[in-house]
Design a protein around this motif. Structure first.
Motif, PDB file in Angstrom:
ATOM      1  N   UNK A 250       0.760  -1.171  -0.040  1.00 14.48           N
ATOM      2  CA  UNK A 250      -0.297  -0.110  -0.067  1.00 14.48           C
ATOM      3  C   UNK A 250       0.830   1.422   0.202  1.00 14.48           C
ATOM      4  N   UNK A 251       0.322   2.255  -0.501  1.00 13.58           N
ATOM      5  CA  UNK A 251       1.210   3.055  -0.407  1.00 13.58           C
ATOM      6  C   UNK A 251       0.270   4.524   0.195  1.00 13.58           C
TER       7      UNK A 251
ATOM      8  N   UNK B 294       0.541   9.605  -6.735  1.00  8.39           N
ATOM      9  CA  UNK B 294      -0.461   8.823  -5.936  1.00  8.39           C
ATOM     10  C   UNK B 294      -2.090   9.066  -6.802  1.00  8.39           C
ATOM     11  N   UNK B 295      -2.168   9.461  -8.009  1.00  8.83           N
ATOM     12  CA  UNK B 295      -3.575   9.771  -8.296  1.00  8.83           C
ATOM     13  C   UNK B 295      -3.632   8.008  -9.103  1.00  8.83           C
ATOM     14  N   UNK B 296      -2.643   7.365  -9.091  1.00 11.85           N
ATOM     15  CA  UNK B 296      -2.819   5.804 -10.408  1.00 11.85           C
ATOM     16  C   UNK B 296      -2.695   4.897  -9.826  1.00 11.85           C
ATOM     17  N   UNK B 297      -1.433   4.894  -8.629  1.00 10.13           N
ATOM     18  CA  UNK B 297      -1.074   4.219  -8.244  1.00 10.13           C
ATOM     19  C   UNK B 297      -1.563   3.808  -6.263  1.00 10.13           C
ATOM     20  N   UNK B 298      -1.672   3.063  -5.899  1.00 12.57           N
ATOM     21  CA  UNK B 298      -1.993   3.264  -4.113  1.00 12.57           C
ATOM     22  C   UNK B 298      -2.071   1.655  -3.506  1.00 12.57           C
ATOM     23  N   UNK B 299      -1.801   1.303  -4.696  1.00 15.49           N
ATOM     24  CA  UNK B 299      -1.837  -0.560  -3.871  1.00 15.49           C
ATOM     25  C   UNK B 299      -1.096  -1.658  -5.175  1.00 15.49           C
ATOM     26  N   UNK B 300      -1.221  -3.085  -4.171  1.00 13.92           N
ATOM     27  CA  UNK B 300      -1.173  -4.367  -5.960  1.00 13.92           C
ATOM     28  C   UNK B 300      -2.007  -4.372  -7.033  1.00 13.92           C
ATOM     29  N   UNK B 301      -3.249  -3.753  -6.178  1.00  8.73           N
ATOM     30  CA  UNK B 301      -4.411  -3.932  -8.086  1.00  8.73           C
ATOM     31  C   UNK B 301      -4.159  -2.269  -8.944  1.00  8.73           C
ATOM     32  N   UNK B 302      -3.752  -1.376  -8.042  1.00  7.44           N
ATOM     33  CA  UNK B 302      -3.123  -0.330  -9.124  1.00  7.44           C
ATOM     34  C   UNK B 302      -2.330  -0.819 -10.018  1.00  7.44           C
TER      35      UNK B 302
ATOM     36  N   UNK C  35      10.520   4.504  -0.378  1.00 12.29           N
ATOM     37  CA  UNK C  35      10.051   6.214  -0.332  1.00 12.29           C
ATOM     38  C   UNK C  35      10.327   6.330  -1.564  1.00 12.29           C
ATOM     39  N   UNK C  36      10.594   5.514  -2.525  1.00  8.25           N
ATOM     40  CA  UNK C  36      10.620   5.725  -3.660  1.00  8.25           C
ATOM     41  C   UNK C  36      10.550   4.873  -4.795  1.00  8.25           C
ATOM     42  N   UNK C  37      10.837   4.913  -5.811  1.00  9.13           N
ATOM     43  CA  UNK C  37      11.217   3.723  -7.221  1.00  9.13           C
ATOM     44  C   UNK C  37      12.081   4.221  -7.907  1.00  9.13           C
ATOM     45  N   UNK C  38      13.574   3.314  -7.692  1.00  8.64           N
ATOM     46  CA  UNK C  38      14.234   3.881  -8.891  1.00  8.64           C
ATOM     47  C   UNK C  38      14.645   2.515 -10.248  1.00  8.64           C
TER      48      UNK C  38
ATOM     49  N   UNK D 220      20.754   5.486 -12.827  1.00 13.34           N
ATOM     50  CA  UNK D 220      19.049   5.239 -12.843  1.00 13.34           C
ATOM     51  C   UNK D 220      17.798   6.526 -12.290  1.00 13.34           C
ATOM     52  N   UNK D 221      16.352   6.347 -13.195  1.00 11.51           N
ATOM     53  CA  UNK D 221      16.461   6.946 -12.758  1.00 11.51           C
ATOM     54  C   UNK D 221      15.484   7.261 -11.030  1.00 11.51           C
ATOM     55  N   UNK D 222      14.913   8.404 -10.611  1.00 10.27           N
ATOM     56  CA  UNK D 222      14.328   8.385  -9.245  1.00 10.27           C
ATOM     57  C   UNK D 222      12.773   8.496  -9.315  1.00 10.27           C
ATOM     58  N   UNK D 223      11.968   8.076  -9.010  1.00  8.28           N
ATOM     59  CA  UNK D 223      10.526   8.682  -8.890  1.00  8.28           C
ATOM     60  C   UNK D 223       9.709   8.587  -8.149  1.00  8.28           C
ATOM     61  N   UNK D 224       9.470   9.900  -7.374  1.00  8.16           N
ATOM     62  CA  UNK D 224       8.230   9.907  -5.722  1.00  8.16           C
ATOM     63  C   UNK D 224       7.305   8.792  -6.142  1.00  8.16           C
TER      64      UNK D 224
END
Length: 252
Positions: free
Chosen positions: A69-70, A131-139, A112-115, A122-126
């Motif tokens: 979960x996020x 947050x409006x697209x992915x909040x959990x596994x299903x998303x 804390x982030x995705x690499x 690597x490119x770091x994404x917070x």
């Protein structure tokens, strides 16, 4: 083709380089575009691999994504997971921010982030940006499916973006080097014009660019330094073969 004639001049004696002043601008920009494409090749190959592995993940291994979960822009992970995409590459879900991304890791999900692998970097994404697209596994599964459906469109957009950025960056680099050569020519009282230097440097920078590419691919800092040394030598040799400027008469 006229462009090939311009390119052949590069492999002739440096005393032919001042003839680049008559080269048409369309060939100058074409050469910068080709050099830019050469420089983005490593990243392009990397993104193609990511696209292929994304397809594999979406079609075959999507069920291996662990529960998470996020919350407050941080990932709360049920358990660490190493999803192997092939014999060499994998996607990592880890509960440790100290996890170091390796050469065999395509994507690493940290608390804390995705690499995302970007060749030797690597490119770091917070998580906040997703947050409006992915909040959990299903998303995440739905998001991967959506991206996979249009993966070649997104890949082409990324490559075009990289090419534009590299083209602008390389043009600025050539422009600065041309200014250095022009000022050196003026200092040595040579017949010099800025646009002549810009055209000459566009072709002179070809060998250093190939050496730079090799340095990037091999992660060899020495080769990157060598590429700059070749540029300096190229400028010095070229200015030597420029025709002498007019001498000012002494007024007594």
């Amino acid at each position: 083709m006229q462009y090939m004639k311009e390119l052949k001049r590069l492999f002739k004696h440096p005393n032919k380089y001042p003839m680049f002043r008559i080269t048409k601008l369309r060939y100058i920009f074409l050469h910068i575009l080709l050099l830019s494409f050469i420089l983005i090749l490593p990243n392009t190959v990397q993104y193609i691999q990511i696209t292929q592995n994304l397809s594999t993940l979406a079609n075959e291994q999507v069920d291996e994504i662990p529960n998470f979960k996020i919350e407050n822009n941080k990932m709360i992970l049920s358990s660490d997971k190493n999803i192997k995409m092939n014999d060499k590459q994998s996607i990592i879900f880890t509960s440790s921010n100290q996890f170091n991304m390796g050469a065999n890791h395509l994507i690493v999900f940290k608390p804390d982030h995705i690499e995302i692998s970007n060749y030797n970097d690597y490119t770091e994404i917070s998580y906040g940006s997703l947050s409006t697209v992915v909040t959990d596994q299903d998303d995440l599964i739905k998001f991967i499916d959506t991206i996979n459906d249009s993966k070649y469109f997104y890949l082409s957009m990324i490559i075009i973006f990289l090419l534009i950025i590299q083209f602008i960056s390389l043009s600025i680099k050539i422009g600065i080097l041309a200014l250095v050569g022009h000022l050196l020519g003026m200092l040595l009282r040579k017949k010099t014009r800025y646009m002549t230097w810009f055209k000459m440097m566009t072709f002179i920078i070809t060998l250093p660019t190939l050496v730079l590419l090799l340095g990037i691919v091999a992660s060899n800092t020495l080769l990157i330094i060598v590429s700059w040394c070749i540029i300096v030598i190229g400028i010095l040799i070229t200015v030597f073969y420029l025709p002498n400027g007019k001498k000012h008469a002494n007024v007594k």
